[in-house]
Write an enzyme that holds these catalytic residues in place. Structure first.
Site, PDB file in Angstrom:
ATOM      1  N   ASP A 135      -9.583  -4.720  -2.181  1.00 16.08           N
ATOM      2  CA  ASP A 135      -9.025  -3.493  -1.625  1.00 16.08           C
ATOM      3  C   ASP A 135      -9.443  -2.305  -2.489  1.00 16.08           C
ATOM      4  OD1 ASP A 135      -7.016  -1.648  -0.336  1.00 16.08           O
ATOM      5  OD2 ASP A 135      -6.301  -3.526   0.518  1.00 16.08           O
ATOM      6  N   HIS A 209      -3.610   2.197  -1.273  1.00 13.44           N
ATOM      7  CA  HIS A 209      -3.715   1.114  -0.296  1.00 13.44           C
ATOM      8  C   HIS A 209      -3.704  -0.255  -0.967  1.00 13.44           C
ATOM      9  CE1 HIS A 209      -5.650  -1.285   2.954  1.00 13.44           C
ATOM     10  NE2 HIS A 209      -5.191  -0.371   3.790  1.00 13.44           N
ATOM     11  N   SER A 539      -3.395  -3.454   8.018  1.00  8.54           N
ATOM     12  CA  SER A 539      -3.563  -3.611   6.571  1.00  8.54           C
ATOM     13  C   SER A 539      -2.289  -4.118   5.932  1.00  8.54           C
ATOM     14  CB  SER A 539      -3.938  -2.270   5.933  1.00  8.54           C
ATOM     15  OG  SER A 539      -5.294  -1.988   6.082  1.00  8.54           O
TER      16      SER A 539
END
Length: 762
Positions: A135, A209, A539
């Site tokens: 990620d 994220h 996600s």
């Protein structure tokens, strides 16, 4: 394998390469045939280097791949790439491809607070499981990475924490966060050298994220967590005792396939048991898809790969990460919401959502204006930067329509123009989907139906007024879950015979840890810093499944990736407790297997599924033969494996021992003929002895689908015993595009082993 005869694969790939003779360089991934290494080279890396030198004296190898691929990546001109593709031993030359990120109450919602599940979570085997997260990196200074109570790092771990300017391994990593590395060579080859003043060239997460996804999968328990007072409570990941290893592959300009493949290669070699990738690209043949290639070889090493389905819903055939050896995850809601009410001057009020936490707008209605009437731009209704006229919006609540730019940015546009608040309304593209944001001014998002009424009032009333009232956090919202409108759907655009997504998990308004580099909106102007953030996307659903897979691996160390995936799928539910089907928020109607795959994950049941559909690498190779893949295409996918399909054997994609059924009938051309399709399956008993009986249902507009299961009863005397069965699907020919759905359930009175059935006529 014969060389230098050029296969159809190479011809196809060469045609795809640019024809320009320009010296502009781009990065490429070169897959090599391991058995064809000349004897004069002791090491494969020497062979790679010589192959590269034969086409370029200046090109440099970016990565060499040994574990989930066999080959290397390099920066080449298009002409050099074409020449290299002709070299002996070269299976394929693939242009480096950019991938996109698919951007607490869920443990309770999923039943992880049950005592029997907590016993498994707290077991010693749970701490032996390592989740590798590919990620945007990690912000290690978060309580979610606390290693209190963790013993020594598993002896099989080969990874490490890299040292960088802003990343001290001694402080950043511990017995919970055991690995942190970054991969940027492919990105920098294509996008330019990373500017350290703007983006950290290290494992550190400047985006948020990666920190969010990793702690969703396996964050340690944190008391009194919240985002600015919203969603207060205890936050923890799905597998709190699993270890985490972080592989930063995504940068400001995207995530490149050469970096992703290098990180997958490293993660499997390091000793990760589960890989979590909340990113993806477009649908592509599996031998051209770097994630599919890496995942195949990870699977063969016993590593489960979980990927997000994408956020391109609700359109059909939008799902990505379609290979059957990948666990592909869509998104649903949970039973928690953050209501914010719009009160109009005519007395009507409507419910929206918001995470705004600043000074509230006055409770009595104030002037209200539609953004389309406060602009000199043709698309001013979207509240794009620079489109609002300050004199027209100052001190007013502004109605903006969703689309083009980020939701939170629209609020900043209103605020910068002097507006007092914003009502953001969905258009048909988003329907009734409500996603909460931590806005920088009083704002709420409402669905399309409410938005149409509010917009009509704002335009037609001679003196429109409005205000916004914030309702905080509400739990027990029903119905839940519902399929998120943004969640990407099937049918599978590459192989219609494989149903995708595989299942759904919580992906809307998820609370998890956040970076210290940016505020909760991610906007440069947002100076707030928070330990937790609430965001939405597949996600967020992907790491839920990654963490649950780790939980199952800890409980059943001998289970294969396919067995774990099967347990998660066959115990998923497609109905609410009252027996009504799970709804799709995009339509307000019952969702189908094309929307949610097997259904919504149910962890307590997955721990003891009764039966599983197991698969080996050889099964997948037979599947590739059914797709008519050539030996070279299979070799490019399966790490240079020397494998040829048996011309005397009949292969069928429909016979892959998958936990779901995607039945593809031929479309009607003329006449009233029928077609019968046969799917064979084998189930393995992983529970107690028992007799399972089959029940099937089908729903097709107009009816006419007959399903027969042979035998309809399976008897198991011991664990590990396998039994085969056959399903016959008979249906009349229908127009192309027709669809239907059903379900096959095996039950012994204790276990319910459920498989979705999706029908298509193409």
């Amino acid at each position: 394998m014969a060389q230098p005869i050029l296969s159809s694969l190479l011809l196809l790939l060469l045609l795809l390469l640019p024809n320009s003779a320009s010296a502009i360089r781009s990065s490429y991934i070169i897959h090599m045939s391991k058995p064809q290494k000349p004897a004069l080279f002791e090491y494969h890396s020497d062979w790679y280097d010589e192959s590269l030198r034969s086409v370029s004296a200046s090109a440099q190898i970016l990565y060499t791949y040994h574990t989930v691929a066999h080959g290397f990546s390099a920066s080449l001109t298009a002409a050099e790439a074409r020449t290299l593709a002709h070299r002996p031993g070269v299976l394929s030359v693939l242009p480096d491809t950019p991938y996109d990120l698919h951007t607490t109450r869920t443990p309770e919602f999923l039943g992880l607070d049950r005592s029997d599940v907590r016993v498994i979570q707290d077991s010693d085997t749970a701490t032996d499981i390592i989740i590798g997260v590919l990620d945007t990196g990690v912000w290690p200074e978060r309580n979610s990475f606390d290693d209190t109570g963790f013993g020594p790092i598993p002896t099989g771990w080969k990874g490490y924490c890299v040292e960088a300017k802003d990343f001290d391994p001694a402080k950043a990593c511990n017995r919970k966060l055991i690995g942190a590395r970054f991969f940027s060579k492919g990105y920098e080859s294509s996008a330019g050298v990373i500017d350290d003043s703007r983006e950290s060239r290290s494992p550190r997460d400047g985006d948020g994220h990666g920190t969010h996804t990793s702690t969703t999968a396996a964050g340690s328990e944190v008391l009194e967590a919240s985002l600015l007072g919203y969603a207060e409570g205890k936050a923890r990941g799905m597998s709190t005792r699993a270890r985490l290893a972080i592989y930063k592959v995504c940068w400001a300009g995207g995530c490149f396939s050469s970096d992703i493949l290098a990180a997958m290669d490293a993660a499997v070699e390091d000793g990760c048991n589960v890989l979590s990738l909340s990113l993806g690209g477009g649908a592509a043949e599996y031998f051209r898809d770097s994630i599919a290639i890496g995942a195949f070889n990870a699977m063969e090493r016993g590593v489960l790969v979980s990927c997000s389905a994408g956020n391109s819903g609700p359109g059909a055939a939008t799902a990505s990460n379609l290979a059957p050896w990948i666990t592909t995850v869509g998104a649903g809601t949970i039973d928690r919401d953050f209501p914010a009410y719009v009160v109009l001057g005519d007395g009507k009020n409507f419910t929206g959502v918001s995470l705004y936490s600043g000074k509230p707008i006055q409770s009595s209605p104030i002037s209200f204006i539609f953004a389309g009437n406060a602009t000199n731009s043709s698309n001013g209704n979207l509240c794009l930067p620079g489109t609002l006229v300050p004199e027209k919006v100052a001190g007013k609540v502004v109605l903006c329509e969703r689309g083009v730019n980020a939701r939170v940015q629209k609020g900043m546009v209103v605020k910068n123009a002097g507006g007092a608040g914003m009502v953001l309304v969905n258009t048909a593209a988003n329907g009734e989907e409500l996603v909460a944001d931590a806005h920088l001014l009083p704002a709420t998002l409402v669905g399309e139906n409410a938005g149409n009424v509010i917009k009509t009032y704002a335009i037609s009333d001679p003196n429109p007024t409005a205000t916004i009232i914030f309702g905080g956090t509400k739990v027990g919202i029903q119905p839940s879950p519902v399929v998120a409108a943004f969640s990407s759907r099937g049918p599978n655009a590459v192989t219609p015979e494989i149903l995708k997504p595989d299942l759904i998990a919580p992906g809307v308004n998820i609370l998890s840890a956040w970076t210290g580099a940016v505020g909760p909106t991610g906007l440069p102007s947002d100076s707030r810093r928070v330990e937790f953030n609430i965001i939405s996307g597949t996600s967020m659903s992907c790491p839920h499944i990654s963490g649950l897979a780790a939980l199952l691996k800890g409980a059943h160390p001998d289970w294969s990736p396919a067995a774990i995936k099967s347990a998660l799928m066959t115990t998923a539910y497609a109905e609410y407790p009252d027996g009504n089907p799970i709804l799709d928020v995009a339509t307000g109607k019952p969702a189908t297997p094309f929307d949610f795959g097997a259904g919504h994950v149910d962890p307590p049941r997955a721990i003891d599924p009764g039966l599983v559909y197991d698969l080996t690498a050889e099964d997948y190779l037979d599947f590739l033969c059914a797709l008519n893949y050539t030996s070279m295409q299979i070799a490019a996918l399966a790490k240079g494996r020397n494998f040829s399909c048996d011309s005397n054997k009949t292969y069928a994609a429909s016979n892959l021992n998958y936990p779901s059924f995607s039945v593809v009938f031929p479309a009607a051309i003329s006449g009233e003929t029928t077609t019968t399709l046969i799917h064979d399956r084998v189930v393995t008993n992983v529970g107690s002895p028992g007799i399972y009986k089959a029940v099937v249902t089908a729903k097709v507009d107009g009816g006419g689908v007959k399903i027969t299961v042979e035998p309809s009863e399976l008897s198991f005397g011991e664990a590990g015993e396998k039994k085969g069965y056959r399903v016959k699907f008979t249906a009349a020919l229908r127009p192309s595009g027709s669809v239907g759905s059903g379900r096959l359930v095996w039950s012994d009175g204790k276990h319910t082993v459920s498989s979705p059935i999706a029908f298509t006529w193409i």
